[in-house]
Design an enzyme around this catalytic site. Structure first.
Site, short mmCIF file in Angstrom:
data_model
loop_
_atom_site.label_atom_id
_atom_site.label_comp_id
_atom_site.label_asym_id
_atom_site.label_seq_id
_atom_site.Cartn_x
_atom_site.Cartn_y
_atom_site.Cartn_z
N GLY A 250 0.65 -1.36 0.02
CA GLY A 250 0.11 0.47 -0.14
C GLY A 250 1.05 1.49 0.16
N ASP A 251 2.64 1.34 -0.06
CA ASP A 251 2.75 2.74 0.17
C ASP A 251 4.38 1.54 -0.29
OD1 ASP A 251 3.91 5.24 0.67
OD2 ASP A 251 2.96 5.03 2.41
N ASP A 252 5.59 3.15 -0.17
CA ASP A 252 7.23 2.57 -1.10
C ASP A 252 7.07 1.56 -1.54
OD1 ASP A 252 6.57 5.47 -1.60
OD2 ASP A 252 7.52 6.48 -0.12
#
Ligand SMILES: *[C@@H]1O[C@H](CO)[C@@H](O)[C@H](O)[C@H]1NC(C)=O
Ligand SMILES: *[C@@H]1O[C@H](CO)[C@@H](O)[C@H](O)[C@H]1NC(C)=O
Ligand SMILES: *[C@@H]1O[C@H](CO)[C@@H](O)[C@H](O)[C@H]1NC(C)=O
Ligand SMILES: *[C@@H]1O[C@H](CO)[C@@H](O)[C@H](O)[C@H]1NC(C)=O
Ligand SMILES: *[C@@H]1O[C@H](CO)[C@@H](O)[C@H](O)[C@H]1NC(C)=O
Ligand SMILES: *[C@@H]1O[C@H](CO)[C@@H](O)[C@H](O)[C@H]1NC(C)=O
Ligand SMILES: *[C@@H]1O[C@H](CO)[C@@H](O)[C@H](O)[C@H]1NC(C)=O
Ligand SMILES: *[C@@H]1O[C@H](CO)[C@@H](O)[C@H](O)[C@H]1NC(C)=O
Length: 468
Positions: A250-252
């Site tokens: 969901g993120d980097d």
């Protein structure tokens, strides 16, 4: 070639290698130490009363097994074998000279009761928890001050069951910052390989103040809407190799960090000598990011053979006034992008400060960033490159970047200066200076750094040297 003997000859050799600004220096040796260590002693978690039914809490069994194995630390180390089964547990601590080995169909499950993840001190380079003031929950698998630690197996899984944390983050009922799935702190000689990591409450794998870390052949998965589930975040760490990974979170996917504003500046431990290769993945944020916490400095990052698809952004640098520190000697090459909104994105106004005591005059230095050999299909924006007024990002080099861009305003650049060659669509005005040798990566410096880190790494990674 014979070994050069005089300084003049050495300089000549470097001049030859460096006659092109795009000299490709070898990074492979940093990553070569991956044979499974043979530990003379081995126990199974079942010998300590663990029950793999997915319901019984096994925290004590993990703690007791590792306490027992500590007596073998000075006898060649030991292996903790986790057989097939669903092994529910709260946080436990690793020790030096330990292999945690997950067999096929072995799943370590994080407890869904936050009380099984005790609260520990904030990191000195952050001054407080990343999302809330005060301490932070301890990672499921944690290690501090260790040497020679291996987390591996035959495709087993470590599942953080993070949804309860994501929900509590979103409904604002957390008292402390969420935990990582795996955190190694102040440790040397760490290998994480051949496993799947699922549903971390927060960043998935977090080496902080570490040296000689290899993450190899892992899959890291979390839903695309899970908050802050970064894949691998090397933080104030050096000699890190990340290779052959698939990450979809969901993120980097990878975020290289080094502390936050005045706390990171005071702690002053950079992330340097970071090799990333053969990375595939997708994300709603960025594929490879640097920052936004980069106050201890980030340098000598080499990323190549990268594929990102169905993602928001490919390569990212995030920083802000107040961060201080630097990002320099970054080299990214052979990137393939498909269905990506923003290929290259630099942000100088990221914001987010630990408290009001940060110094707005602490300006980050962003320089010598080379991005070359990029192809992209179905890209919206080629580059959104935003430096800081009065603090240009300089020596940005773009070469051989061919993007099929749908927006009719493909580049948007401010407070930045650099060079470009063979960039399509044509780069923005501030990045249009012609490339001459030496404008881009400082190859003499990089070559030296990598060579010396290779010899350190080889020394550290042979078990004999670590134990000797
Ligand atoms: C990981 O798997 C690869 C390929 O199966 C194998 O060569 C390597 O030795 C394994 N690593 C460890 C630490 O077991
Ligand atoms: C790590 O080492 C430092 C310095 O020796 C010590 O203060 C700290 O208590 C150690 N932490 C752990 C968890 O061993
Ligand atoms: C490990 O799992 C991956 C993904 O399911 C699979 O492609 C790979 O073949 C497996 N490797 C082994 C050694 O079982
Ligand atoms: C917040 O989420 C948690 C986890 O899903 C849930 O147990 C709790 O009831 C929620 N609290 C509020 C106030 O919505
Ligand atoms: C890290 O370990 C070194 C010694 O190995 C110690 O001096 C230092 O205090 C430790 N730092 C932390 C943050 O644990
Ligand atoms: C570029 O990376 C791809 C994998 O993403 C790899 O197959 C290819 O061989 C690489 N090209 C070069 C020239 O190294
Ligand atoms: C770019 O995309 C358009 C629309 O999808 C397509 O028609 C065209 O062939 C693509 N060009 C290249 C060079 O891939
Ligand atoms: C260019 O980027 C800036 C932010 O740096 C933004 O405010 C501006 O709207 C952008 N311009 C266009 C035409 O997209």
């Amino acid at each position: 070639m014979r070994i050069p003997s005089t300084l003049v000859e050495v300089l000549l050799v470097f001049a030859l290698f460096c006659s092109s600004p795009w000299t490709v220096w070898s990074s492979n040796t940093l990553c070569q130490q991956t044979n499974e260590e043979v530990r003379p002693h081995s126990v199974s978690i079942t010998e300590f009363g663990a029950v793999g039914d997915g319901v019984t809490l096994n925290t004590k069994a993990f703690q007791n097994a590792i306490f027992y194995l500590n007596s073998f630390a000075d006898k060649g180390g030991a292996k903790l074998f986790v057989p097939a089964g669903r092994w529910l547990t709260g946080s436990f601590d690793l020790i030096s000279h330990l292999t945690l080995w997950l067999d096929k169909d072995a799943v370590i499950l994080g407890s869904t009761n936050p009380e099984d993840w005790p609260v520990v001190d904030p990191l000195p380079s952050y001054g407080r928890g990343r999302e809330l003031p005060g301490g932070r929950h301890k990672s499921l698998i944690y290690g501090h001050n260790l040497t020679d630690v291996i987390i591996t197996g035959n495709n087993g899984t470590i599942d953080g069951q993070g949804s309860i944390w994501w929900n509590r983050f979103m409904n604002r009922t957390l008292d402390y910052t969420r935990p990582h799935l795996v955190e190694l702190m102040n440790s040397t000689g760490v290998l994480i390989s051949n496993l799947t990591f699922l549903n971390s409450p927060f960043w998935t794998i977090h080496p902080v103040y570490c040296s000689q870390v290899t993450v190899q052949n892992v899959r890291i998965l979390a839903p695309h809407d899970s908050p802050n589930t970064d894949g691998i975040d090397p933080d104030s760490s050096d000699n890190v190799c990340i290779e052959d990974c698939y990450i979809s979170t969901g993120d980097d996917l990878i975020a290289i960090k080094s502390g936050w504003d005045e706390y990171g500046i005071a702690y002053g431990r950079p992330s340097t000598n970071i090799i990333i290769h053969r990375l595939v993945g997708k994300t709603q944020t960025s594929g490879i990011a640097i920052g936004s916490e980069m106050s201890g400095g980030v340098s000598e990052v080499h990323a190549e053979d990268i594929q990102f698809y169905d993602s928001y952004n490919g390569i990212r640098i995030k920083t802000s006034p107040g961060r201080g520190g630097y990002v320099r000697n970054i080299y990214v090459s052979n990137v393939s992008l498909a269905n990506v909104d923003i290929a290259i994105w630099f942000t100088g106004s990221y914001g987010e400060h630990p408290d009001d005591a940060y110094d707005p005059n602490a300006l980050p230095v962003i320089e010598k960033v080379t991005i070359k050999d990029v192809v992209g299909e179905n890209i919206k924006t080629a580059g959104l490159i935003e430096g800081i007024e009065g603090d240009n990002f300089v020596n940005i080099c773009l070469s051989n970047i061919i993007l099929n861009v749908t927006s009719n305003y493909p580049w948007n650049c401010s407070y930045v200066k650099g060079y470009s060659d063979l960039v399509q669509p044509e780069a923005c005005e501030p990045l249009k200076e012609r490339i001459f040798p030496d404008h881009c990566s400082d190859c003499y410096y990089l070559t030296n750094q990598i060579q010396s880190s290779n010899s350190q790494n080889r020394a550290g990674q042979t078990s004999g040297d670590i134990r000797g």
